[in-house]
Every structure is written in structure tokens, then in C-alpha cells.
Design a protein around this motif. Structure first.
Motif, PDB file in Angstrom:
ATOM      1  N   SER A 198       0.824  -1.212   0.000  1.00 15.87           N
ATOM      2  CA  SER A 198       0.000   0.000   0.000  1.00 15.87           C
ATOM      3  C   SER A 198       0.850   1.249   0.000  1.00 15.87           C
ATOM      4  O   SER A 198       0.434   2.294  -0.496  1.00 15.87           O
ATOM      5  CB  SER A 198      -0.895   0.018   1.250  1.00 15.87           C
ATOM      6  N   PHE A 204      -8.995   5.319  -1.226  1.00 15.98           N
ATOM      7  CA  PHE A 204      -8.001   4.247  -1.105  1.00 15.98           C
ATOM      8  C   PHE A 204      -7.221   4.384   0.192  1.00 15.98           C
ATOM      9  O   PHE A 204      -7.013   3.411   0.917  1.00 15.98           O
ATOM     10  CB  PHE A 204      -7.049   4.270  -2.309  1.00 15.98           C
ATOM     11  N   ARG A 264      -9.321   3.229   3.108  1.00 17.22           N
ATOM     12  CA  ARG A 264      -9.532   1.778   3.086  1.00 17.22           C
ATOM     13  C   ARG A 264      -8.260   1.044   3.457  1.00 17.22           C
ATOM     14  O   ARG A 264      -8.267   0.041   4.163  1.00 17.22           O
ATOM     15  CB  ARG A 264     -10.000   1.372   1.674  1.00 17.22           C
ATOM     16  N   SER A 265      -7.135   1.603   2.990  1.00 16.65           N
ATOM     17  CA  SER A 265      -5.849   0.973   3.274  1.00 16.65           C
ATOM     18  C   SER A 265      -5.577   0.932   4.762  1.00 16.65           C
ATOM     19  O   SER A 265      -5.156  -0.079   5.310  1.00 16.65           O
ATOM     20  CB  SER A 265      -4.759   1.746   2.528  1.00 16.65           C
ATOM     21  N   LEU A 305      -8.170  -3.743  -2.066  1.00 14.39           N
ATOM     22  CA  LEU A 305      -7.247  -2.644  -2.349  1.00 14.39           C
ATOM     23  C   LEU A 305      -6.613  -2.833  -3.715  1.00 14.39           C
ATOM     24  O   LEU A 305      -6.408  -1.878  -4.455  1.00 14.39           O
ATOM     25  CB  LEU A 305      -6.137  -2.582  -1.295  1.00 14.39           C
TER      26      LEU A 305
END
Lengths: 320, 632, 337
Positions: free
Chosen positions: B532, B551, B554-555, B574
Motif C-alpha cells: 500500500s 483508497f 480503506r488501506s 485494495l
């Protein structure tokens, strides 16, 4: 003669110092030991600091070179080798030089004997079939890349005819526990590989030197005196031919002792060649300087020996 | 007179030559504390037993006969390798070489090992650790070690050793001028250790560790456990001892793994001997769960790869493991005496697209690239000939999970194969028209020309570029190959301060404002959280110009997910942000290509069993050294 | 001078040719002569006339590629085609040769004395130490000062004249029967030449050896030679006593040579009269008489073939169609006694 030698040695010291500075500066320009750390984003500051401390990276080049020089001159300490786990440089260089010498010296003796023999033979049998054959082989020796010859010999002795005459295609590990016989048998192939190109080149050179001498007036005189041909060639002619050979030998021996990266890599011989490469790719400045220093000293030393030998062998040369 | 001069000089020269040639006892070279043990390349195959099988399969192979003969043990395994580590201090960032890790692999064990599916399994632990989330958000894991664990010198292995390792890594002697702790032990990465708030030893086999926040990679944090009893001097002693594997008292450091360090002749070879007190491996891949069969392992340093093959063929080496080359196929696999095999490694190649490029900013263009890229042709052309069916023929379709991991899902099947027409359709939809030279061009953006760069000098990589270049040409996309030599790749633009490690041990990305597309390799692992980092916008460095707040959020959630299975799915999600257009027009900028296999060759006439464990965590050929066995 | 003494060397119909890429070089053609004991025979001619080649053929010092025919009798031996071993015994012992350029004729890396001694102990059963002493004596004999010290020196420490004297010492070391001197003074200063000539005279007197003196220096000839043999284009064109050849030459070439010498007693402002043209190519000799293209007396007959060597008086021969028709020479004041 000794006064001359002493003077020459004195004169080379400033030369060495200057050369060492140039090389130090160049290596420094190429890269910084901290570069590798740049790739490591989560690394501690302490890793940087250690390097800075160890190699005085925060000081200007001249100072760093000065401390390196000072260490050598006053403490005989060549520094620490970054690429060798920070082992001290001096023992590494000494061991490696000895290892290289183990193949360089026999190679040199082989070269001397064969080059002289081939030169004389070619010269007295000029334009004969043997002369042409030797010429062809000489050119092959010069043209054949070292790695081709080395690998070929290794395949030959390691795979096709194994253990013939007990010759080993690799460095015998556990050198200090290996028998003398084992050691000798593992020297053979690297020595052949190293010698090939030198024998080729030197015998070409020797052949033309001999030819020139054989056509000289004093050789005619020697024959007119009724001397047997063998004496004419081997005493009168060869003695003169040896003089130019001395320079060649000094240069070639220095080159041999500097270590051959290719030959030593192929036969896993732990000499100066592979470790010099490792030092360079690892930007290990102390190790590079250590090796360079030793090799330069040997080159200078052998040149001096060559000059002195001239004085011994050529009575026309005086050293006052 | 001339004779006298001559003799004087000759005498001098002889003396010099003798000194130079003398193989004296060069003190510096032998790190030999205990004398040499078996150095003989014993012809363990007495009577020339031909039990070799000649398949080129990857995983460990055994024959029933040897199991019956039980300890048909003996022999020294000889491994020829070109790289020699400067020292054995793995964590020292100056010494970050793969070979160091490979050497330490059979010496020191970790709490969790990594198996052939690139997943964690309990190695020194008796069972999985039990994780509890506390009220204040901190996380505690209760660990339980196996019974009967022992160091090679007979001293029992206990929780104290784990605590000692943690303490040693974190030991400081004050702070430096910036207020940062001054650690004594050189360690490149303390992530996951510096958030530990409590370490309690409950018994010889039980201890618990508390982290201030959940760290998704907690299983990998306790690796290479150090022997507390052999390093009384703590971090200071460890710092030196780890280099040459000898402590201040001059004793060799003991092992928990199947091998014990014996000696190291620098520049020549490194020797290990069997650990007679080995407690056996817990790996699901292990066939032999007892002591190693072989008496020891000798690593011969052979700098030239051609010479390595010669060594193998000449019987001077039993095994080699190195960069894949054509010679392997030509000279070895056709010879029945040898087995050439490969394992799917955790390193994978990919093409990364620069979203800041005027063409690539348009998702239709990126789709066109994905359509025209035919991964199966790349596999068939480059990898299958060398590695057989080891890797999936359709290539890799995920940047978080790899094909041998259980959570793997191919997210790019939509664009699989050479769909040239589909590619062209997308381009025309985007407003491009075909030019006379066979390439598309756009009225405002200009000709569709994209520069791809990689570290030059690697034939396989360059071939890969050329194959893809041809594929895209068919769809009217011009790819210009513009490589630089390895070192320059990172230095072309000064390596930015915010350069990010894209994974736990991977390298960083080059600056894509120079290239439009980078061809690069990343390293995966059992915990892919590091991936990530290359996509998150708050890392301060977005190599592909990808900035997506959704993103980022969410990561963070994924990293904080405690349950392994849920977290695995989370990472998959992801991945779809970057390998598909499911989450928006800024996706589909990563084109993973394939995993890179590790390649090795061994003498299958002599070695009855030599299944080099699938090198799933870059563990090297000694990952399952206990399974190696010479023909009886 | 000589009386009816024995013949030391007798050469008959000696021809030497060398094959080269451009053709065969006929260096010497049909040369015949005798040398008697104690006699000095001067062989005179321009460069390329074949003088040195003749001598080297007698010594057997030509390369194997040379084609040598004819005969050279020395005592009981036929030198041409003699086996190496025997030839080597004769060389340096019974026949010795002195070469032209003393600067390069000695080996620079050995002492002068050592090289002379070598010539001695190779041929005699004698200790090297004794040979060295004898070498020093010889050096003294030829007039090298401080001979004992000089014997241990190297050639580069000698002057040109001294070196040539050392060569002479080396040549006479074993009391040879025949000394061949090939242009011994050409490379030396005029002042030194005189000294060397004196040395050679003394050496010859001391050993009683016959000498074949090859030179193009007629002054040298006048001082030393008993008989003269003139060569041109590889052939002998005239032979006779010194007086006969100097004052009564019946050969246009010889006459041309004589009149091209500068003379001390010449009238002021008298011009030298060189022989026009250049020596002929030994690959392509001219048709007929080789000297015809340059001869002032040439006629039709000179094209018809090579003239024979014919006696015009006892012991005096010449090779010319017009030998009888040549004008009388002015009688010149004798310059030697």
C-alpha cells in the motif's frame, strides 16, 4: 648502483603520494558509502552516523585522504574494509597478494622459459614450418580471450577428461589443510591461462629481437672465429637479446602480480583480482586504496629492479 | 665484476620471490575457531547407485528407499555461489545482501516461518499466537513455544531468548542531538518492534507481547532469535559477534536451525555442520522432521557463473542457485546427471503507468494498453521455456497476493490475451486516429508514444520489454525503450527523500516523471501490507500520480484488521483500486506481469533428495536443508 | 716480398649467386686467384664488385641460400662445401678474418680480452685464465696501451682505432696462415688509419701470414700490397704486381680508378676525373663487357661478349678487348719504395 637505487626510491615516494591522492579523489567522486542506505527508507539515523564516523565522511576529501595517508605512514594501518564486514584492510591485502603470487610467480617462470625458448627457436629457424607454427600459436595466444581459454581448460579438465594427471580445475578449498600436491595440481590450469597471452606476445617480441641480433656484425665475427653455432646463438646472441627482455619482464611481472580478475574468478582463486572488483562495486574506499597502493608499489619496485638489472647485464650502462 | 653484481641482485630477487610465494600461516584469513571439520567431498554414492530421477519438477522429491534406510546420512553438501557476504550481520543496512539471509536461514529460526504458499506457519511456536484486542486499542498476543526446544550447544531455548532479542534490538545508549534514540545494534527496520509497549515472560515456554496499535505484520516481527546465553554483553557484543558469528569469548554462536556455523575462509568457502541437537522443523513442506541427513554444508564462492556450471558438471559442487541463464538449459537439463528446477519466488515483475502522462491520464488509453498486453505470450516466450509450467501461463494478475498464496485472485482476466481490436476500439473512443506510421495520434495530445524504462543490462528484462513493445505496436501504441544501467536508475533524479520502500525488503521506484512507464520488480511476502505504501497519497510520494482518498482510508482499515482472512480479502479489494477500473477512472495503472522464479540446479545422481523448498520468502536453497540426502 | 713460396690459397672458377625475389644476383663470376705464403694480395674495386662476397665464400660464412660453385683449396682442404665441423676448426685458427666496422664487430656485452681469449681457447687446449693472459699480451702487441687493464674493459670503452687493433689481435691470436682483412680502415679516421696500417704490417711481419686485403682505398694498397687484383661487376678485370697495376695498367677501368685519386703532387686546380656512370646491376648485367657503358674506349666489339682474362705480360693479366690499344701512361713519380 645502490646509491642510484636509493635515489630512485626517494623519487618515487612523491609520485606514490600524488597518485594516491588522485585515486582517492576519483573513488570519492564516484560514490558515497551512504548511497546504499538511501534505498532503505526505514533505516535508522544511527546507520548513517556509524559510516560518517568510520570514514570521516563529513570532512573534505583532502582531510580524509590525509588521515588515510597518516594512518599508513605512522601506524601502518590501512583502514577498514567496508565491503568485508569492516575487517582491517592490511591482512586482507597481504593474504590476497600472497595468493595471487602463488599463481603469478609460477606463471612468470613459465613465461620466461617458454618465451625465450620459442624466440630463439623461431629466430634460428626463420620461415620454416616450425617458425610459422609457433607464430600462429603466438597470435592465437594473444588473440584468445582469457575467459575463453580459462573456461575451456576448466571444461576440459573438469568434465571431459577428469583428473588427468591429477590436475584440478578449481581452487582446492581448505588451502591450509590441503596437501602440497593438491596445491600444485590446482595451480596448473590458472597458470596456463595466465601465461598464454604473455608467452604469445613475448615470443613475438623476442623473435624479432633475436633476428635483429643474429644479423649483427658481432655475430658474424663470432662465427668467423670458428665458434660452434650453439655457442654463437646461446651465448653471444641470446645474451644481447635478454637486455630488452628485461623491460618486458618487469612490466609483465608487475601485471601478473596485480592479479587477473578474469582468471582468478574462473578458477575461484582468492587473489587480488576478484577482491578488487568487489571493492570497486562496493565503493570500499579503504580497500581500493590498499590494493592500489600495494600494486603500485610492486609496479614501481619491479621497474626499479629492471633498471638495476640493465646495469648488471649491459655494461654500456652506468649509474653515477 | 659483472658476476658479483649479478649474484648480489639474484640473491635479492630470490629472497623476494620466496617471501612472496610463501604460503605462510596468514593469520587473517582463517576464522577457524574449532579446526576444520569434514572438508572432503566424499563420494557418498558408494558403488555408484543410480537412483536419479530426471524430472524437472520443482518441489521436494524423495524416493521410498531412502526413508526405509533411515539415516543414510553423511556427506557434505557443496553449494557453489558467486556472492560472498561481507559479514553475517544481516540487519546491518550496509550489508543487505540476499546471500547473508540465505546463510542465516539454516542457522537461526524464527517464531513464524514462511511456507511454500508464502504464508506464515508456527515454527518455534507450538501453535498460532492468540491475539486479543484490548479496550484502549492496544493489542496483546499470547505466545506458546514448543516443548523441548534446544540450542545447538545443549542449552534450552526459552522465552528469555525471545525477550533478549527484543531487548537487544531496542537497546540504546541515550539520544542523539535530534532527540532520536541512539540504538546500539545496527538494524535497518524496527517497524513493528518500536510500537511494543509490554513484553512479559510467563514461563520458559509462554510469554505475551503488547503493541500500542495493531500491526498487520506482527507474525514476521520476531525473526532470527538470538542466543541470550552466548551474548552476555548485550547489544554491544551482538553488534560485533554477528559479523563473524563469534562472541567476545571466542565461541561460535549456537544455532536453533538444522546447521551450526563452523568456519569461514574468506574469499574461499564457508562451512556449516549438522546441528546434532536440532529439534526438527515444523514446516508443512518438510519431509524429514528430524536431524539433517547431511553432515554439513560447504558454500564455495565461485565468482563466475560459467565456472559454477563447470563446477557442478565436474563434481566439484552438488548444487548451484543463481540467476536464470540459457546455459542452464543447454548444458545441464539435457544431461541426465543433473536436475534443473525452479520455484516461484516472491519477486514479481510489473509495468507501472504514470497517471500524470497526458495519454495515460485517460482511462481508455490505459485499458487499451491492458487489452494489447498479452501476458500469456510473455510467459510462453520467456518464462515457460526456462521454467515449464511452474508459473501460471496467464501471468500474474494481482500486486498484493501472488499466485502461490491462498488468497490470490487474478483481477485482470478481463484484459487477458491479445485483444487488439478491443484496444483499438478504446483508443478510437478516446479520440485517437491511426497515423500513416501505424501508430495512433490525438489532435491535442499528439502521437501515442510512451517511454518505458528499467534497469538495463538484464537480458531477460530487456527481452520482456521488447515482446510487450511488439504487442502494443499491433494496437498502434508506440513504446520507446529507454533503459539506464542499474545504479543510474535510482540516481537519475536525485533519489527523493520521500522514496518509499514498496515492501518489507524491496527497493524503491524510480521517478516516473522521467519515464511514462516503469518496468520494475517488487517483493511480495506473507504479509503484503507494504504494497500500500506505494499507492497511498499521504506517504509524500506518489510514484504513479495516484491520489485517492478513498483508497487511503480503506488501506488504513485493512492494516488495522485483526482477522487474517478478513484482512486478506481487504487487501484484495485494495488491489482492485490499482489493477482495475472498478473504483474509478484513476485505477488500472498497475500491470503485474509474472513472478520471477528462483532457479537452481543440482546433481541428481548424487543427491537422492534435494527438493529445495519453494523459495517462497527468498529463504534460499538451504530453506529445507534437512531434506537433502545423498544416495546411500 | 715473396719468392717462390708455397701457395696458401688457390681459388678456381669461384661463382657466387643469391636468389632474390627480383631475380638471381650474380655477385661473383668465375673468379680464380692464388695467394702465396707471406704475400699480401689486395683485392680492389667499387662497392658491389664482389670483393667481400669472394672472401666470405672462402670463409664459408654465406647463408645456405647462396649458390656457390668452383673450388677454393686451402692446404689439404677443399673449403667450398666443407662440413661445418672442419670448417669451424679452420676459421679463427688457420684462416682469420678482420671486418670492416670495428664499432659493431665486437660483442658489446663481453670484455674485449674475453672475446680474444675465446678465440684462443676454442682452438687450443688451454685454460681460460691462461687465454686471458695471452689476450692481454696480444693487445700489447698490437699497441693497445695498458693492455692488462684494457683487456678487462668492454668494447664501448675503446676508441674506433683501438677496437680495430683489438680485432687484429683477435685475428692473429692463433697464428693463422691466411688473414683476410675486409675494408679494415674504411670506418676509421684518416689519422687512425695510418696507425692501424702500421699495426697490420707489424702483425703480418710477426706471423708471416699471407693476407688478402680487400679495400677500395688505393692509398692503403700502395703501402701494403705485393699484388693487386681489380674486380668489377663480379669478375676480376686485372691482376698484377702493385707496380704493374699502378703504373702500367692495361685496363680502362683500372686506369679510371687511378686517375680518380686525388694526388698530393697534383698541379693546382686540377680537377678529379671520376668514372662516369654507376656500377652495373648484378641481376641484369649489361650485354657484352660489363664496363662498356662507362668506358671511354668502347667500340662495337665490346658488345660481342665478355672479354677473357688474358695475360699481357707474365703474371699481369687483364680483361679487355682493347688492352693492347690503350694509350701510353704518363710515367709518374714513384710514391713508394
Amino acid at each position: 648502483m645502490f646509491a642510484y637505487a636509493a635515489r630512485r626510491l626517494m623519487a618515487t615516494i612523491p609520485l606514490l603520494i600524488l597518485a594516491s591522492f588522485l585515486i582517492f579523489w576519483t573513488v570519492n567522486e564516484i560514490g558515497d558509502p551512504r548511497d546504499k542506505l538511501a534505498a532503505c527508507a526505514t533505516c535508522d539515523q544511527s546507520a548513517y552516523d556509524r559510516l560518517v564516523d568510520l570514514y570521516e565522511l563529513d570532512k573534505p576529501v583532502v582531510i580524509r585522504w590525509g588521515s588515510w595517508l597518516g594512518n599508513i605512514a605512522f601506524h601502518g594501518d590501512m583502514g577498514t574494509a567496508l565491503s568485508q564486514g569492516e575487517d582491517p584492510v592490511k591482512p586482507i591485502v597481504i593474504t590476497r597478494t600472497k595468493n595471487t603470487a602463488m599463481i603469478a610467480i609460477p606463471a612468470f617462470l613459465t613465461i620466461v622459459i617458454l618465451a625465450v625458448a620459442l624466440s630463439v627457436y623461431s629466430a634460428i629457424r626463420q620461415y620454416s614450418l616450425s617458425d610459422y607454427t609457433i607464430t600462429a600459436l603466438s597470435f592465437a595466444g594473444i588473440a584468445l580471450p582469457t575467459f575463453v581459454l580459462g573456461l575451456f581448460l576448466q571444461v576440459l579438465w573438469g568434465i571431459w577428461i577428469q583428473d588427468w594427471l591429477g590436475i584440478k580445475p578449481f581452487y582446492v578449498t581448505g588451502k591450509h589443510t590441503a596437501s602440497f600436491g593438491d596445491l600444485v595440481s590446482s595451480i596448473v590450469l590458472p597458470v596456463i591461462t595466465l601465461s598464454a597471452v604473455f608467452i604469445g606476445a613475448e615470443s613475438r617480441f623476442g623473435r624479432s629481437a633475436m633476428l635483429e641480433i643474429i644479423n649483427a656484425d658481432y655475430i658474424r665475427t663470432a662465427r668467423a672465429k670458428g665458434l660452434p653455432e650453439r655457442r654463437v646463438i646461446f651465448k653471444h646472441a641470446l645474451r644481447n637479446a635478454l637486455i630488452p627482455f628485461i623491460t618486458i619482464w618487469a612490466l609483465d611481472f608487475a601485471a601478473l602480480l596485480g592479479g587477473s580478475v578474469i582468471t582468478e574468478s574462473i578458477f575461484s582463486w582468492p587473489g587480488l583480482g576478484p577482491i578488487f572488483l568487489t571493492a570497486i562495486t562496493g565503493q570500499d574506499i579503504h580497500l581500493i586504496m590498499g590494493i592500489v597502493l600495494v600494486v603500485s608499489m610492486m609496479a614501481i619496485g619491479f621497474n626499479l629492479i629492471a633498471d638495476l638489472l640493465y646495469g648488471v647485464f649491459d655494461p654500456r650502462i652506468r649509474y653515477d | 665484476m659483472i658476476k658479483r653484481r649479478l649474484f648480489k641482485l639474484l640473491a635479492l630477487l630470490f629472497a623476494f620471490a620466496l617471501i612472496a610465494a610463501a604460503c605462510g600461516d596468514s593469520s587473517g584469513s582463517d576464522d577457524n575457531a574449532g579446526g576444520d571439520s569434514t572438508t572432503t567431498t566424499t563420494e557418498a554414492s558408494s558403488g555408484g547407485g543410480d537412483e536419479s530421477t530426471t524430472t524437472t519438477a520443482a518441489p521436494p522429491e524423495t524416493t521410498e528407499t531412502t526413508a526405509g534406510e533411515a539415516m543414510s546420512s553423511g556427506g557434505t553438501l557443496i553449494w557453489a555461489h558467486e556472492q560472498e557476504p561481507p559479514d553475517l550481520h544481516l540487519s546491518d543496512p550496509n550489508n543487505n545482501l540476499t546471500i547473508t539471509a540465505w546463510i542465516l536461514q539454516p542457522l537461526l529460526e524464527d517464531l513464524y516461518g514462511v511456507d511454500s504458499t508464502t504464508s506464515y506457519y508456527p515454527e518455534l511456536l507450538a501453535e498460532e499466537g492468540v491475539l486479543t484486542t484490548n479496550d484502549d486499542g492496544s493489542v496483546t498476543v499470547d505466545f506458546k513455544l514448543r516443548d523441548g526446544l534446544m540450542w545447538s550447544d545443549g542449552v534450552p531455548f526459552t522465552s528469555e531468548d525471545v525477550k533478549f532479542t527484543y531487548d537487544t534490538i531496542m537497546e540504546t545508549d541515550g539520544e542523539d542531538e535530534d532527540g532520536n534514540p541512539n540504538y546500539i545494534l545496527s538494524v535497518s527496520d524496527r517497524t513493528g518492534l518500536d510500537t511494543i509497549t509490554d513484553f512479559t515472560v510467563k514461563s520458559d515456554t509462554e510469554f505475551s507481547v503488547t503493541w500500542s496499535d495493531f500491526f498487520a505484520g506482527w507474525k514476521g516481527v520476531f525473526g532470527n532469535i538470538l542466543p541470550a546465553h552466548a551474548l552476555p554483553g548485550g547489544a554491544a557484543e551482538a553488534e560485533e559477534a554477528l559479523r563473524d558469528w563469534t562472541n567476545a569469548a571466542g565461541d561460535i554462536l549456537p544455532s536453533t536451525g538444522p546447521m551450526v556455523f563452523d568456519s569461514w575462509e574468506k574469499g574461499v568457502s564457508l562451512k556449516m555442520v549438522r546441528n546434532e541437537n536440532y529439534h526438527g522443523s515444523h514446516s508443512p513442506d518438510a519431509v524429514n522432521t528430524g536431524l539433517a541427513y547431511v553432515d554439513g554444508v560447504t558454500i564455495n564462492f565461485v565468482p563466475d557463473t560459467d565456472a559454477q556450471i563447470n563446477a557442478l558438471k565436474a563434481g566439484e559442487a552438488d548444487m548451484i542457485m543463481t540467476q536464470p541463464q540459457l546455459q542452464f538449459g543447454e548444458r545441464l537439463s539435457s544431461d541426465n546427471q543433473f536436475t534443473v528446477a525452479s520455484t516461484a519466488g516472491p519477486v514479481f515483475e510489473h509495468w507501472g503507468l504514470n497517471l500524470l502522462n497526458v495519454h495515460l491520464a485517460d482511462p481508455l488509453v490505459r485499458e487499451a494498453l491492458a487489452y494489447s498486453l498479452d501476458k500469456s505470450e510473455v510467459m510462453a516466450g520467456l518464462y515457460t521455456p526456462l521454467f515449464g509450467d511452474l508459473l501460471p501461463a496467464e501471468g500474474l494478475g494481482n500486486t498484493y497476493w501472488m499466485s502461490n498464496q491462498p488468497a490470490y485472485v487474478d483481477h485482470q482476466t478481463e484484459w487477458a490475451g491479445a485483444q487488439v481490436d478491443a484496444a483499438k476500439t478504446k483508443l478510437e473512443e478516446a479520440g485517437y486516429t491511426m497515423g500513416d506510421d501505424g501508430f495512433y495520434t490525438h489532435p491535442e495530445r499528439g502521437k501515442l508514444t510512451l517511454r518505458v524504462g528499467t534497469t538495463g543490462g538484464n537480458a531477460l528484462r530487456e527481452l520482456q520489454q521488447q515482446i510487450i513493445q511488439e504487442q502494443m505496436k499491433k494496437a498502434g501504441i508506440e513504446i520507446v525503450i529507454d533503459n539506464v544501467p542499474g545504479g543510474a536508475y535510482f540516481g537519475e533524479k536525485p533519489f527523493s527523500d520521500e522514496a518509499l520502500a514498496a515492501s518489507a525488503s524491496g527497493g524503491a521506484e524510480g521517478d516516473p516523471t522521467i519515464w511514462d512507464i516503469t518496468q520494475f520488480a517488487w517483493v511480495g511476502g506473507p504479509w503484503p501490507g507494504g504494497q500500500s505504501g506505494a499507492y497511498k497519497s499521504d506517504s509524500g510520494f506518489a510514484p504513479y500520480g495516484f491520489v485517492n482518498a478513498e483508497f487511503d482510508a480503506r488501506s488504513d482499515e485493512c492494516d488495522a484488521t485483526v482477522d487474517d482472512a478478513t484482512r486478506a480479502d481487504c487487501y484484495n479489494e485494495l488491489d482492485t483500486y490499482v489493477t482495475t477500473l472498478q473504483h474509478g477512472d484513476d485505477g488500472l495503472f498497475m500491470l503485474p506481469l509474472t513472478q520471477k522464479p528462483s532457479y537452481y540446479a543440482y546433481n541428481s545422481e548424487r543427491l537422492v533428495s534435494a527438493g529445495v523448498a519453494p523459495d517462497a520468502n527468498l529463504g534460499g536453497p538451504l530453506s529445507n536443508v534437512y531434506d537433502f540426502q545423498f544416495a546411500g | 716480398m715473396s719468392s717462390a713460396a708455397e701457395t696458401v690459397l688457390s681459388v678456381r672458377d669461384l661463382s657466387v649467386s643469391f636468389p632474390t625475389s627480383e631475380g638471381t644476383v650474380k655477385a661473383v663470376q668465375d673468379v680464380s686467384f692464388d695467394i702465396r705464403a707471406g704475400e699480401v694480395l689486395a683485392v680492389v674495386g667499387e662497392s658491389g664488385s664482389g670483393k667481400s662476397v669472394t672472401a666470405l665464400a672462402v670463409m664459408g660464412l654465406h647463408p645456405k641460400s647462396a649458390e656457390i660453385t668452383g673450388s677454393a683449396r686451402f692446404g689439404e682442404h677443399e673449403l667450398l662445401g666443407l662440413d661445418d665441423k672442419t670448417m669451424r676448426r679452420i676459421r679463427g685458427d688457420e684462416i682469420a678474418m678482420i671486418f670492416q666496422d670495428p664499432m659493431t664487430a665486437l660483442n658489446p656485452v663481453f670484455t674485449v680480452g674475453g672475446q680474444i681469449a675465446e678465440a684462443i681457447w676454442i682452438h687450443r687446449d688451454i685454460q681460460k685464465k691462461a687465454a686471458m693472459e695471452r689476450a692481454a699480451e696480444l693487445l700489447d702487441l698490437v699497441g693497445v696501451p695498458e693492455a692488462k687493464r684494457r683487456a678487462r674493459q668492454y668494447p664501448h670503452e675503446y676508441s674506433g682505432g683501438m677496437r680495430q687493433r683489438a680485432m687484429i689481435a683477435m685475428a692473429i691470436a692463433n697464428d693463422p696462415k691466411l688473414l683476410i682483412a675486409d675494408e679494415p680502415t674504411t670506418a676509421l679516421d684518416v689519422t687512425i688509419q695510418a696507425q692501424v696500417i702500421e699495426t697490420m704490417k707489424a702483425a703480418q711481419d710477426a706471423t708471416g701470414a699471407a693476407m688478402m686485403l680487400i679495400t677500395h682505398d688505393l692509398g692503403l694498397v700502395a703501402g701494403l700490397a705485393d699484388r693487386i687484383q681489380v674486380m668489377y661487376g663480379g669478375r676480376i678485370v686485372e691482376t698484377g704486381t702493385t707496380d704493374e697495376v699502378f703504373y702500367g695498367s692495361s685496363n680502362p677501368y683500372t686506369r679510371g680508378l687511378m686517375s680518380s685519386i686525388p694526388r698530393l703532387d697534383a698541379r693546382e686546380a686540377a680537377r678529379l676525373t671520376p668514372i662516369p656512370g654507376a656500377p652495373p646491376s648484378l641481376i641484369n648485367l649489361p650485354k657484352g663487357c660489363s664496363f662498356r657503358p662507362r668506358c671511354t674506349f668502347r667500340t662495337e666489339i665490346c658488345l660481342s661478349g665478355v672479354p677473357e682474362l688474358e695475360e699481357v705480360a707474365p703474371g699481369h693479366s687483364t680483361r679487355c678487348f682493347h688492352s693492347g690499344d690503350l694509350p701510353e701512361l704518363e710515367v709518374m713519380v714513384e710514391v713508394h719504395s
